[in-house]
Write a protein that holds these residues in place. Sequence first.
Motif, short mmCIF file in Angstrom:
data_model
loop_
_atom_site.label_atom_id
_atom_site.label_comp_id
_atom_site.label_asym_id
_atom_site.label_seq_id
_atom_site.Cartn_x
_atom_site.Cartn_y
_atom_site.Cartn_z
N PRO A 248 0.81 -1.17 0.01
CA PRO A 248 -0.08 0.09 0.10
C PRO A 248 0.93 1.32 0.19
CG PRO A 248 0.12 -0.98 2.10
CD PRO A 248 0.76 -1.98 1.14
N PHE A 249 0.31 2.26 -0.44
CA PHE A 249 1.06 3.70 -0.44
C PHE A 249 0.10 4.72 0.04
CE2 PHE A 249 3.93 6.91 -1.61
CZ PHE A 249 3.07 8.10 -1.91
N SER A 250 0.55 5.70 0.93
CA SER A 250 -0.36 6.47 1.44
C SER A 250 0.57 7.83 1.56
CB SER A 250 -0.72 6.20 2.83
OG SER A 250 0.41 6.30 3.82
N ALA A 251 -0.08 8.97 1.37
CA ALA A 251 0.34 10.34 1.25
C ALA A 251 -0.10 11.41 2.20
CB ALA A 251 0.92 10.72 -0.12
N THR A 252 0.24 12.31 2.50
CA THR A 252 -0.61 13.32 3.61
C THR A 252 -0.09 14.69 2.95
OG1 THR A 252 -0.53 11.95 5.45
CG2 THR A 252 -0.83 14.35 5.73
N GLU A 253 -0.84 15.35 2.53
CA GLU A 253 -1.03 16.77 2.11
C GLU A 253 -0.16 16.87 0.79
OE1 GLU A 253 -1.77 19.17 6.33
OE2 GLU A 253 0.13 19.57 4.89
N TYR A 273 -3.30 4.22 -1.51
CA TYR A 273 -3.59 3.18 -2.58
C TYR A 273 -3.59 1.80 -1.97
CZ TYR A 273 -2.90 6.80 -6.35
OH TYR A 273 -3.01 8.01 -7.21
N GLU A 274 -4.63 0.98 -2.12
CA GLU A 274 -4.49 -0.26 -1.61
C GLU A 274 -4.70 -1.27 -2.67
OE1 GLU A 274 -3.96 -1.69 1.02
OE2 GLU A 274 -3.84 -0.57 2.91
N ALA A 275 -3.95 -2.72 -2.96
CA ALA A 275 -4.18 -3.32 -3.98
C ALA A 275 -5.49 -4.26 -3.67
CB ALA A 275 -3.01 -4.56 -3.91
N LEU A 276 -6.13 -4.72 -4.80
CA LEU A 276 -7.37 -5.46 -4.77
C LEU A 276 -6.82 -6.80 -5.37
CD1 LEU A 276 -10.25 -2.95 -5.64
CD2 LEU A 276 -9.61 -3.65 -3.60
N TYR A 277 -7.48 -8.20 -5.10
CA TYR A 277 -7.18 -9.21 -5.47
C TYR A 277 -8.21 -10.04 -6.11
CZ TYR A 277 -3.27 -8.38 -2.37
OH TYR A 277 -2.32 -7.65 -1.53
N ASP A 278 -7.77 -10.88 -7.20
CA ASP A 278 -9.07 -11.79 -7.83
C ASP A 278 -9.11 -13.08 -6.89
OD1 ASP A 278 -6.63 -12.85 -10.40
OD2 ASP A 278 -6.85 -13.44 -8.27
N ALA A 279 -9.70 -13.95 -7.42
CA ALA A 279 -10.30 -15.20 -6.57
C ALA A 279 -9.01 -15.82 -6.24
CB ALA A 279 -11.27 -16.10 -7.36
N GLU A 280 -8.02 -15.84 -7.13
CA GLU A 280 -6.57 -16.60 -6.98
C GLU A 280 -5.45 -16.00 -6.34
OE1 GLU A 280 -7.04 -18.67 -11.45
OE2 GLU A 280 -5.47 -17.37 -11.07
N GLY A 281 -6.04 -14.97 -5.67
CA GLY A 281 -5.01 -14.00 -4.91
C GLY A 281 -4.06 -13.18 -5.48
N LYS A 282 -4.41 -13.14 -6.92
CA LYS A 282 -3.61 -12.12 -7.62
C LYS A 282 -3.88 -10.71 -7.86
CE LYS A 282 -1.95 -15.71 -10.89
NZ LYS A 282 -1.81 -16.35 -12.16
N VAL A 283 -3.13 -9.85 -7.80
CA VAL A 283 -3.54 -8.28 -7.72
C VAL A 283 -4.12 -8.15 -9.18
CG1 VAL A 283 -2.71 -5.90 -7.70
CG2 VAL A 283 -1.96 -7.69 -6.30
N ASN A 284 -5.48 -7.39 -9.07
CA ASN A 284 -6.29 -7.03 -10.30
C ASN A 284 -6.65 -5.75 -10.40
OD1 ASN A 284 -8.45 -7.33 -8.46
ND2 ASN A 284 -9.58 -8.75 -9.95
N GLY A 285 -6.55 -5.04 -9.38
CA GLY A 285 -6.77 -3.54 -9.31
C GLY A 285 -6.42 -3.09 -8.02
N ILE A 286 -6.79 -1.62 -7.97
CA ILE A 286 -6.41 -0.84 -6.77
C ILE A 286 -7.73 -0.05 -6.47
CG2 ILE A 286 -4.94 1.25 -6.40
CD1 ILE A 286 -2.78 0.14 -8.19
N ILE A 287 -7.63 0.05 -5.09
CA ILE A 287 -8.72 1.14 -4.52
C ILE A 287 -7.99 2.31 -3.97
CG2 ILE A 287 -8.79 -0.35 -2.32
CD1 ILE A 287 -11.72 0.64 -2.08
N THR A 288 -8.47 3.36 -4.25
CA THR A 288 -7.94 4.44 -3.78
C THR A 288 -8.82 5.50 -2.90
OG1 THR A 288 -7.09 6.93 -4.30
CG2 THR A 288 -8.43 5.99 -5.95
N ILE A 289 -8.53 6.09 -1.68
CA ILE A 289 -9.38 6.69 -0.80
C ILE A 289 -8.54 7.98 -0.47
CG2 ILE A 289 -10.61 6.72 1.42
CD1 ILE A 289 -10.32 3.62 1.46
N GLY A 290 -9.38 9.00 -0.77
CA GLY A 290 -8.75 10.52 -0.34
C GLY A 290 -9.56 11.41 0.01
#
Length: 949
Positions: A248-253, A273-290
């Motif tokens: 994961p990656f995070s940043a402030t200001e 930024y946090e990684a998202l996984y598919d059913a096989e445990g592989k990264v298939n996307g990213i969720i971002t919260i800001g």
Amino acid sequence: MENPNNSISEIKYRFLANGGEMGMLMRTKNWEQTSLGDPREWPQSLKTTISIILNSKFPMFLFWGSELLCFYNDAYRTILGEDGKHPFILGIPGKIAWKEIWDFIDPLAAEVLLGGATWSEDQLAPIYRNGRVEDLYATYSYSPVIDETGFPAGVMVTVTETTDKVIAKRKTEESERNLRFIIEQAQVAIAIFRGPDYVVEIANKRALELWGRQDELVTNKPILELMPELEPQGIKQLLDHVYQTAEPFSATELPVELLRNGQLETAYINFVYEALYDAEGKVNGIITIGTDVTTSVIARKKIEESESRFRIMVKKAPVAIAVINGPDLIFESVNDEMLKLLGKSANIIGMPYAKALPEMSSQPYLQRLHDAYTTGRMVAENEAKAQLERGGKLIEGYYNYVYQPITNDEGHTTSIMAVATNVTEQVISRIKVQELNEELASMNEELSSSNEEINAANEELNQSQKSLQALNDDLIENENLLRGLIKQAPVGICLIRAHDLVVMEVNDNYLELVDKKRDDMEKHAIWDVLPEAAETYRPIMDAVIKTAVAFKGKEHELTLTRNGNLEKVIFDFVYEPIKTDDEIIEAVMVLAIDVTDKVRARQNIEEMEERIRLAVEAAEIGTFDLDIVNQTMLTSSRFDNIFGFDSHVSWETFKSVIHPDDKESRIAAHEIALLTGKLFYEARVIYPDSSIHWVRIQGQVYFDNNKTPVRILGTLLDITQFKQLQQQKDDFISIASHELKTPITSLKASLQLLEKVKDRAAPGLLPKLISQSNKSMQKISMLVEDLLNVSRASEKQLKLNKTRFTIAEMLNACCNHIRIAGKYTLIIKGDEDLQVYADEHTIDQVMVNLVNNAVKYAPDSLEIILTVEKEVDAAKISVTDFGPGISADKLPHLFERYYQADSSGFQNSGLGLGLYISAEIIKRHGGQIGATSELGKGSTFWFTLPFKQ
């Protein structure tokens, strides 16, 4: 029984060799009792097909011949489950084996027997197995089997059960819908990017506002294509790192250039930024919260810049300047020139004027300074004589000085800027010249020149005074800017002087938080203004002043007086110490945010979760926690009650009351759960009173780090009533089959006889057969109509066509089939003129059902009384017979679907639907229906129709 170990050479029918359990069952079945006869006489095409099926590991089923007799292999046998169709459907006609879904199978088989083929994927096919009807999903194909004549003689079914796949897909879709709802309702910016191109799958309203984009422009498009301004700023590298490493990656200001409304704007963002996984445990996307924190960052920077400019201006000024704060006249800021003029060190900063300069107590300047503060008017004097302590002695000097009040936005004096110039040398020089003027008359010209020089010096002093005034104006402007920033800040800010805790500055947001007026706070001690907060927060503020360490409070609950009432408020706040350049704490800045609504919202969510827990309890579901290692189990009180216990007992005791016939299945279910992680089984429980109850157990197995099962959490549900309803349904199916079979058999016999005698029929035979056929069709139509009425009632499709009619006239016209038969007499009593507003056709149907019911269950009661009565707000209609009556224990169930008061099997025809349909019709009219009875004296069935519709 055949020995399963026999060799192929010993087997009577070679084509049935092998095949496991199904091969053995086929070899031992008495085929002479079926239409196929001796297997040695079977067509070669059938033998070959059966041999292929038995030796296949793929689930296969065969329908053969005109009766579509059933054959299947061991692989298909697992689909049939336990306690279901296996093994009795082997060799029997398909319409018997699959009667519950034959209407679905028959057209498919017919199509294949005409030379076609079918394919169905993930098709729902209800099946009776494992002791109940289950929803089964399967992918299957129907294909023809060609016999020796070259035409289809059978239907080959190849099938794969996909129930688990379909259910898993539905759960996944539901989970995704829930996630989307949470994201869309979130009060922070949230978006999901899929794949290495970071395609926008979802972005909520906050994210779109942050990006300056619209929903229809961003969905299903790469984020870097939508926002190309991000790539040169290193955003792609951040995304790539998270996607490739799952870190994961995070940043402030973080400052980010965003293209909004056609212009690049700098925004400051807190995000992760946090990684998202598919059913096989592989990264298939990213969720971002800001969160966009641009406003607060810019405000803070402006305040810092203003304070810095003010301090630098004071420190670098070429004249002696000091800022003296508050009514106690405390030195807030003193530059080097002023320290040099006063002969003091920087230690006087933070000290009251009287304490820092005790020699001034007998001189007028302290009073003049106080006058300038209280009146708000400038005090200035040139060549003022003053005595200052230097080296332990009072040294007399002359000074030009200005006391300039500094005011806030409301015009109130907050501090005094003191500007001074040491003119001692000039004054002494002038005095000496004046003294020498009398003694040295001869030096008048020189003295005159000296006077000119003095005048020039005075002119320089005046210019210095103007410069000081300009500097003072700049200082006031900077201070006003600082005060403006505090005033406009989006959070509550209060500046409190450290030594006496007097409020120096407070903005409108803070005043609103504590519900105070500015005059009530500024220049007052903070704990005098907010005494209700002193006990808790005075020690905290004292510690901040003492240690110079800031304090951050999270969700503190405080009771404040608002609008004259005590009100509980929840704050996030910071006590931030304000230091001088010499690291001396001169003030505490309080920043506060009212988070009451946010906390209350979270508490509401927690309360909702509690309500869900209570709902589970209200649903009467028992829960348990089984410690597999220690063989102990914690249970809820409802769990104990369902097992028939008033209090908690040991796990061994729970196991002991399981019905003996279900203990093996319970053990097997637990063994499977330890492998699959899921526990599920149904069993009977024997209560202390010897009554038997059905229970359903479901649970989740939890494993330790060594993959060893250690715990099972689960639920228990009493399904006794469900089992009883299931039995009632089975009884209904049996009754319905019997009721439909009788008229159909009669119709079939009449039609077959008509076919045989159509060209040589005896006189009178044809009309008799046709009449008999019509009666059978009428019976079938009535049964089907009952079923349709039940369906309409259940689906709320029963439509009413209401008109106003006279009840007695409707009674005279209904039930003509009874009157024509001549056996029974219908006698109408009561109010013959009473009218109601209702659907006459459906009320007629209710009366027919009630009269038919009286005839059926009271055949010896030759008189049936129909009564019309007017009640306060409704009409009441009754049907009374004088038959054997109905026992009291059956009265509450008379209007239930499929219920028949006579439990003697098929003694009385009908599906047990008439009274149920009647009850539904009356309920739709807003009326009531019921029955009273006394054994040996007869029964009365009644219903009401309200006058007001």
